[in-house]
Design a protein around this motif. Structure first.
Motif, mmCIF file in Angstrom:
data_model
loop_
_atom_site.group_PDB
_atom_site.id
_atom_site.type_symbol
_atom_site.label_atom_id
_atom_site.label_comp_id
_atom_site.label_asym_id
_atom_site.label_seq_id
_atom_site.Cartn_x
_atom_site.Cartn_y
_atom_site.Cartn_z
ATOM 1 N N ALA A 33 0.837 -1.206 0.000
ATOM 2 C CA ALA A 33 0.000 0.000 0.000
ATOM 3 C C ALA A 33 0.869 1.253 0.000
ATOM 4 O O ALA A 33 0.572 2.223 -0.710
ATOM 5 C CB ALA A 33 -0.933 -0.011 1.212
ATOM 6 N N ALA A 34 1.944 1.246 0.782
ATOM 7 C CA ALA A 34 2.842 2.406 0.830
ATOM 8 C C ALA A 34 3.431 2.686 -0.546
ATOM 9 O O ALA A 34 3.477 3.842 -1.006
ATOM 10 C CB ALA A 34 3.944 2.172 1.857
ATOM 11 N N ARG A 35 3.884 1.635 -1.227
ATOM 12 C CA ARG A 35 4.488 1.822 -2.553
ATOM 13 C C ARG A 35 3.450 2.312 -3.564
ATOM 14 O O ARG A 35 3.708 3.227 -4.345
ATOM 15 C CB ARG A 35 5.116 0.509 -3.023
ATOM 16 N N GLN A 36 2.266 1.704 -3.554
ATOM 17 C CA GLN A 36 1.261 2.071 -4.553
ATOM 18 C C GLN A 36 0.718 3.479 -4.323
ATOM 19 O O GLN A 36 0.411 4.193 -5.282
ATOM 20 C CB GLN A 36 0.126 1.041 -4.539
ATOM 21 N N LEU A 37 0.603 3.900 -3.076
ATOM 22 C CA LEU A 37 0.174 5.270 -2.807
ATOM 23 C C LEU A 37 1.271 6.265 -3.183
ATOM 24 O O LEU A 37 0.977 7.379 -3.637
ATOM 25 C CB LEU A 37 -0.230 5.420 -1.340
ATOM 26 N N GLY A 73 1.440 9.653 -5.895
ATOM 27 C CA GLY A 73 1.838 11.007 -5.527
ATOM 28 C C GLY A 73 1.714 11.355 -4.062
ATOM 29 O O GLY A 73 1.849 12.531 -3.685
ATOM 30 N N ALA A 74 1.487 10.379 -3.188
ATOM 31 C CA ALA A 74 1.313 10.662 -1.765
ATOM 32 C C ALA A 74 2.646 10.822 -1.048
ATOM 33 O O ALA A 74 3.656 10.223 -1.438
ATOM 34 C CB ALA A 74 0.513 9.542 -1.104
ATOM 35 N N ASN A 75 2.651 11.637 0.006
ATOM 36 C CA ASN A 75 3.714 11.612 1.002
ATOM 37 C C ASN A 75 3.347 10.501 1.991
ATOM 38 O O ASN A 75 2.187 10.400 2.403
ATOM 39 C CB ASN A 75 3.798 12.949 1.743
ATOM 40 N N VAL A 76 4.308 9.686 2.386
ATOM 41 C CA VAL A 76 3.971 8.500 3.172
ATOM 42 C C VAL A 76 4.796 8.433 4.452
ATOM 43 O O VAL A 76 6.018 8.597 4.427
ATOM 44 C CB VAL A 76 4.189 7.213 2.348
ATOM 45 N N THR A 85 13.961 -0.410 4.552
ATOM 46 C CA THR A 85 13.863 -1.075 3.243
ATOM 47 C C THR A 85 12.543 -0.719 2.558
ATOM 48 O O THR A 85 12.508 -0.417 1.361
ATOM 49 C CB THR A 85 13.974 -2.596 3.410
ATOM 50 N N ALA A 86 11.447 -0.767 3.326
ATOM 51 C CA ALA A 86 10.132 -0.461 2.759
ATOM 52 C C ALA A 86 10.047 0.993 2.321
ATOM 53 O O ALA A 86 9.448 1.312 1.282
ATOM 54 C CB ALA A 86 9.044 -0.769 3.778
ATOM 55 N N MET A 87 10.644 1.888 3.092
ATOM 56 C CA MET A 87 10.612 3.297 2.728
ATOM 57 C C MET A 87 11.429 3.560 1.465
ATOM 58 O O MET A 87 11.023 4.348 0.601
ATOM 59 C CB MET A 87 11.125 4.169 3.878
ATOM 60 N N ALA A 88 12.573 2.888 1.340
ATOM 61 C CA ALA A 88 13.384 3.040 0.128
ATOM 62 C C ALA A 88 12.598 2.577 -1.092
ATOM 63 O O ALA A 88 12.664 3.191 -2.168
ATOM 64 C CB ALA A 88 14.685 2.255 0.272
ATOM 65 N N GLU A 89 11.831 1.507 -0.942
ATOM 66 C CA GLU A 89 11.012 0.988 -2.039
ATOM 67 C C GLU A 89 9.921 1.996 -2.419
ATOM 68 O O GLU A 89 9.656 2.230 -3.600
ATOM 69 C CB GLU A 89 10.385 -0.335 -1.605
ATOM 70 N N ALA A 90 9.278 2.591 -1.397
ATOM 71 C CA ALA A 90 8.242 3.594 -1.664
ATOM 72 C C ALA A 90 8.834 4.828 -2.338
ATOM 73 O O ALA A 90 8.256 5.373 -3.287
ATOM 74 C CB ALA A 90 7.539 3.975 -0.361
ATOM 75 N N LYS A 91 10.001 5.254 -1.869
ATOM 76 C CA LYS A 91 10.671 6.407 -2.478
ATOM 77 C C LYS A 91 10.979 6.159 -3.948
ATOM 78 O O LYS A 91 10.789 7.033 -4.811
ATOM 79 C CB LYS A 91 11.986 6.704 -1.742
ATOM 80 N N ALA A 92 11.467 4.965 -4.249
ATOM 81 C CA ALA A 92 11.829 4.626 -5.623
ATOM 82 C C ALA A 92 10.612 4.632 -6.540
ATOM 83 O O ALA A 92 10.746 4.820 -7.751
ATOM 84 C CB ALA A 92 12.514 3.265 -5.658
ATOM 85 N N ALA A 93 9.421 4.433 -5.955
ATOM 86 C CA ALA A 93 8.192 4.379 -6.749
ATOM 87 C C ALA A 93 7.485 5.727 -6.850
ATOM 88 O O ALA A 93 6.454 5.835 -7.521
ATOM 89 C CB ALA A 93 7.236 3.355 -6.145
ATOM 90 N N ALA A 94 8.028 6.747 -6.210
ATOM 91 C CA ALA A 94 7.340 8.041 -6.130
ATOM 92 C C ALA A 94 7.025 8.608 -7.514
ATOM 93 O O ALA A 94 7.861 8.550 -8.424
ATOM 94 C CB ALA A 94 8.185 9.029 -5.338
ATOM 95 N N VAL A 132 -4.113 -7.244 -3.262
ATOM 96 C CA VAL A 132 -5.012 -6.764 -2.220
ATOM 97 C C VAL A 132 -4.908 -5.251 -2.069
ATOM 98 O O VAL A 132 -5.922 -4.550 -1.938
ATOM 99 C CB VAL A 132 -4.721 -7.471 -0.883
ATOM 100 N N ALA A 133 -3.691 -4.726 -2.093
ATOM 101 C CA ALA A 133 -3.508 -3.279 -1.957
ATOM 102 C C ALA A 133 -4.183 -2.530 -3.096
ATOM 103 O O ALA A 133 -4.888 -1.537 -2.870
ATOM 104 C CB ALA A 133 -2.023 -2.933 -1.903
ATOM 105 N N SER A 134 -4.000 -3.000 -4.326
ATOM 106 C CA SER A 134 -4.601 -2.298 -5.465
ATOM 107 C C SER A 134 -6.122 -2.402 -5.414
ATOM 108 O O SER A 134 -6.830 -1.437 -5.720
ATOM 109 C CB SER A 134 -4.065 -2.858 -6.789
#
Length: 327
Positions: free
Chosen positions: A29-33, A37-40, A52-61, A241-243
């Motif tokens: 959910a963090a990555r998809q949001l 365009g969300a700040n997470v 690790t999860a935050m780095a993945e979300a950042k890479a998907a921004a 599930v997230a999508s």
């Protein structure tokens, strides 16, 4: 609660706080949001997993130049964890209120309710119910305070329950009460926020089985009879599930299911929960109960046959652990 064709939860430029964000559904959910365009703000106990999860979300921004990311290590099972967590989150968000809070943190340790200490039910209640209830209480008191601004665009509070809150299955006795209680809280709050002038929307997501590290952990203690009843049930990926959940949120749905039999269970047990579509949900609520005339006797028959073959449930747990270790 009818059909809407516009995005009811745009996240671009908004700040989303997600508990349980270090793995599984929360991480997806963090990555998809972030992609939208969300700040997470990611919350979980493990700082290393959060990094690790935050780095993945950042890479998907969508826009790495403007989007911001932060993580906070916190244990949602501890009493009074939420106010200091929110204080840190708001301070990081330039002292502005969080726009969306999604409660995903949770765990399942399946077993026979009679065969384990009552403390196991209490611990799962602490994580799965109180972990969400505490942050819901804290954030709603901020969003709905007498001096909180009244603006057209809503804040969103999202609970994550389980299809087991709609139809219980033997072997989940220590887990299901917490998810059922969460549904009861959400059904109450969706009415209660209407009493306040601030615009706040409440949602509940009811996932089925998710192929995540948590699912692997729960299989270690899952009784054989439970595995037998679940045989053939689809296991969805965290991304799926997230999508599906985000799609329901964007449609403005209150009661969100992501798997086919989640819809069936929903139509069997809507009761006093708000409908996503008054016409379709009402018609299906009338039709689906007819299915249980055939399904429920079959389920009880399978449980009785399993008992005759495998004996007393006291032996199930050791057998489940042995089978998992050998597989």
């Amino acid at each position: 609660m009818g059909v809407s064709w516009s995005n009811q939860m745009p996240v671009e430029g908004k700040t989303v706080l997600i508990t349980g964000a270090s793995e599984g559904l929360g991480r997806s959910a963090a990555r998809q949001l972030a992609e939208k365009g969300a700040n997470v703000i990611l919350v979980s106990r493990s700082a290393s997993k959060l990094e690790t999860a935050m780095a993945e979300a950042k890479a998907a921004a969508r826009d790495p130049e403007t989007q911001r990311f932060h993580f906070i290590s916190a244990d949602v099972a501890k009493p009074d964890y939420a106010p200091p967590l929110l204080a840190e989150a708001v301070a990081w968000n330039n002292d502005q209120p969080i726009d969306i809070v999604w409660c995903i943190a949770g765990m399942s340790a399946p077993d026979f309710w009679l065969e384990v200490p009552l403390s196991q039910t209490r611990s799962q209640m602490d994580i799965n119910f109180w972990g969400a209830a505490e942050i819901a209480h804290a954030v709603l008191r901020l969003w709905c305070a007498p001096d909180a601004p009244v603006v057209p665009e809503p804040k969103h509070l999202i609970f994550t329950s389980s299809v087991l809150a709609l139809f219980p299955v033997v072997g989940y006795g220590p887990y299901t009460p917490a998810k059922s209680a969460l549904r009861g809280l959400a059904d109450t709050l969706v009415q209660e926020v209407e009493a306040y002038p601030q615009n706040v929307k409440v949602h509940v997501v009811y996932p089925a089985s998710i192929g995540s590290p948590g699912f692997e952990r729960e299989n270690k203690t899952k009784p054989g009879v439970t595995k037998m009843l679940e045989e053939g049930d689809p296991v969805q990926s965290p991304d799926t599930v997230a999508s599906g959940a985000i799609r329901g949120l964007e449609r403005g749905q209150y009661f969100i299911t992501t798997a086919l039999y989640g819809y069936v269970f929903k139509w069997s047990t809507l009761g006093g929960s708000p409908r996503n579509n008054w016409f379709i949900d009402t018609i299906m609520c009338c039709l689906i109960p007819l299915i249980w005339i055939f399904v429920l006797p079959d389920i009880f028959s399978k449980i009785r046959k399993y008992r005759k073959t495998h004996g007393h449930p006291a032996s199930y747990r050791a057998k489940a652990i042995e089978d998992h270790q050998s597989s």
